[in-house]
Design an enzyme around this catalytic site. Structure first.
Site, PDB file in Angstrom:
ATOM      1  N   ARG A   1     -28.363  12.681 -14.176  1.00 39.22           N
ATOM      2  CA  ARG A   1     -28.097  14.111 -14.031  1.00 39.22           C
ATOM      3  C   ARG A   1     -26.812  14.349 -13.241  1.00 39.22           C
ATOM      4  O   ARG A   1     -25.763  14.640 -13.792  1.00 39.22           O
ATOM      5  CB  ARG A   1     -29.300  14.808 -13.374  1.00 39.22           C
ATOM      6  N   ASP A   2     -26.866  14.186 -11.932  1.00 36.11           N
ATOM      7  CA  ASP A   2     -25.686  14.477 -11.111  1.00 36.11           C
ATOM      8  C   ASP A   2     -24.559  13.497 -11.403  1.00 36.11           C
ATOM      9  O   ASP A   2     -23.388  13.828 -11.220  1.00 36.11           O
ATOM     10  CB  ASP A   2     -26.064  14.419  -9.624  1.00 36.11           C
TER      11      ASP A   2
ATOM     12  N   HIS B   1     -28.645  13.782   0.317  1.00 35.16           N
ATOM     13  CA  HIS B   1     -27.850  13.564  -0.900  1.00 35.16           C
ATOM     14  C   HIS B   1     -26.376  13.589  -0.481  1.00 35.16           C
ATOM     15  O   HIS B   1     -25.858  14.628  -0.063  1.00 35.16           O
ATOM     16  CB  HIS B   1     -28.152  14.685  -1.894  1.00 35.16           C
TER      17      HIS B   1
ATOM     18  N   HIS C   1     -22.158  12.537  -1.149  1.00 29.89           N
ATOM     19  CA  HIS C   1     -21.053  12.176  -2.022  1.00 29.89           C
ATOM     20  C   HIS C   1     -20.038  11.383  -1.202  1.00 29.89           C
ATOM     21  O   HIS C   1     -19.873  11.611   0.002  1.00 29.89           O
ATOM     22  CB  HIS C   1     -20.407  13.422  -2.624  1.00 29.89           C
TER      23      HIS C   1
ATOM     24  N   CYS D   1     -19.871  17.423  -8.863  1.00 29.30           N
ATOM     25  CA  CYS D   1     -20.312  18.765  -9.242  1.00 29.30           C
ATOM     26  C   CYS D   1     -19.184  19.509  -9.942  1.00 29.30           C
ATOM     27  O   CYS D   1     -18.107  19.673  -9.365  1.00 29.30           O
ATOM     28  CB  CYS D   1     -20.764  19.557  -8.013  1.00 29.30           C
TER      29      CYS D   1
ATOM     30  N   ASN E   1     -21.051  10.494  -6.322  1.00 26.11           N
ATOM     31  CA  ASN E   1     -22.126  10.259  -5.368  1.00 26.11           C
ATOM     32  C   ASN E   1     -21.987   8.867  -4.758  1.00 26.11           C
ATOM     33  O   ASN E   1     -21.246   8.019  -5.256  1.00 26.11           O
ATOM     34  CB  ASN E   1     -23.479  10.322  -6.079  1.00 26.11           C
TER      35      ASN E   1
END
Length: 325
Positions: A13-14, A231, A233, A264, A273
């Protein structure tokens, strides 16, 4: 230090949402399977967002349908779907996701840009979702087995479990610095709604380890009953240091993306990430338990690099683990 650390894999996903390559649902489902074979037990598999805005995430239902062919439901495995609003949540309910992660923002600027809602509107949206869950009638009896949902509990038709992720906790590309008090206030409001797990995200990679410690301590005071997840990055090369600070502060759940891919699309300059394999290497060298197969992760990182048309940026996809087998 045999303490277990849960790493939630967010690459499908991300990771993929900020890549130029648009992969077919079958390829994205294959990535999920490969990551689960490498040890992922919680994995952000899909995002229920409008394909007009994030074409890389189109076909979430197709991905989940493809994964449903993967064999019987496994209680130890949980597939997560990200949603931005009530419409996305309703879409998620029509699939076999085990968890729903509601994306929110710590700032009005990013919230308006990412999902067209300021902070107060996002809290109201989350409250409406939770109210709907509480008032939903039980699933009707059916001779046809319903999709298996419910956070891995194996109950046909059960509602998936729910978590919330706060973006831009340590800095916003539109509103600038974000104070600890601002984050703690929002975490407290979400905790009062009964959300069991709240993730704090450094969406643009501006945090430092000392800021992480302060925010974690404040968030824990604000929502003592909630599990906190982090979370990070690696935009400014502080991602692993920040993860270390979180673990030292008592955090047991961290997000990471295979190969260090992603970012993002609505946050300028938000690059990848922290890489799952890099995080696993650091933690397991120190004696923590993650449940991942490092060699399989490195192989998967190199594979997804081929699929997206560029080498995965993670350190271990280039250097390999140590000691070498």
């Amino acid at each position: 230090m045999s303490r277990p650390i849960t790493i939630v894999e967010v690459g499908p996903r991300d990771g993929l949402q900020n890549e130029k390559a648009i992969l077919e649902p079958a390829v994205r489902a294959d990535l999920v399977r490969r990551l689960e074979a490498a040890g992922a037990r919680r994995i952000e598999a899909v995002s229920f967002v409008h394909p007009k805005y994030v074409p890389q995430m189109a076909g979430a239902e197709e991905v989940m349908a493809e994964l449903a062919r993967n064999g019987p439901h496994e209680a130890a495995r949980s597939r997560i779907g990200l949603v931005l609003n009530g419409k996305g949540y309703d879409r998620a309910l029509g699939t076999a996701v085990d968890e729903v992660n509601v994306a929110m923002s710590a700032t009005d600027g990013f919230g308006l840009k990412n999902q067209g809602m300021g902070v107060d509107q996002q809290v109201s949206m989350l409250s409406d979702i939770l109210t709907g869950r509480a008032n939903a009638p039980p699933p009707p009896p059916s001779a046809v087995p319903l999709p298996l949902k419910g956070g891995g509990n194996g109950e046909p038709g059960a509602a998936p479990s729910l978590s919330a992720t706060l973006s831009c906790v340590w800095g916003c590309p539109f509103d600038g610095e974000v104070s600890v008090d601002q984050v703690a206030d929002l975490v407290g409001r979400i905790g009062e709604l009964g959300v069991a797990e709240i993730a704090l995200a450094d969406t643009i990679g501006v945090a430092d380890p000392w800021a992480v410690t302060k925010t974690v301590e404040a968030a824990r005071r604000a929502a003592p009953e909630a599990v906190l997840r982090l979370h990070f990055h690696d935009t400014r090369n502080t991602g692993l240091a920040n993860a270390w600070a979180g673990v030292e502060a008592g955090i047991d759940v961290l997000d990471a993306s295979v190969g260090g891919i992603g970012g993002c699309p609505f946050a300028p300059g938000a690059t990848g990430n922290i890489a799952t394999e890099d995080l696993v290497y650091m933690l397991e060298r120190a004696g923590f338990e993650t449940g991942y197969d490092l060699d399989a992760l490195i192989t998967t990182a190199r594979w997804i690099g081929e699929k997206i048309g560029r080498p995965a940026p993670s350190a271990l996809s280039r250097a390999g683990g140590w000691p070498r087998g």
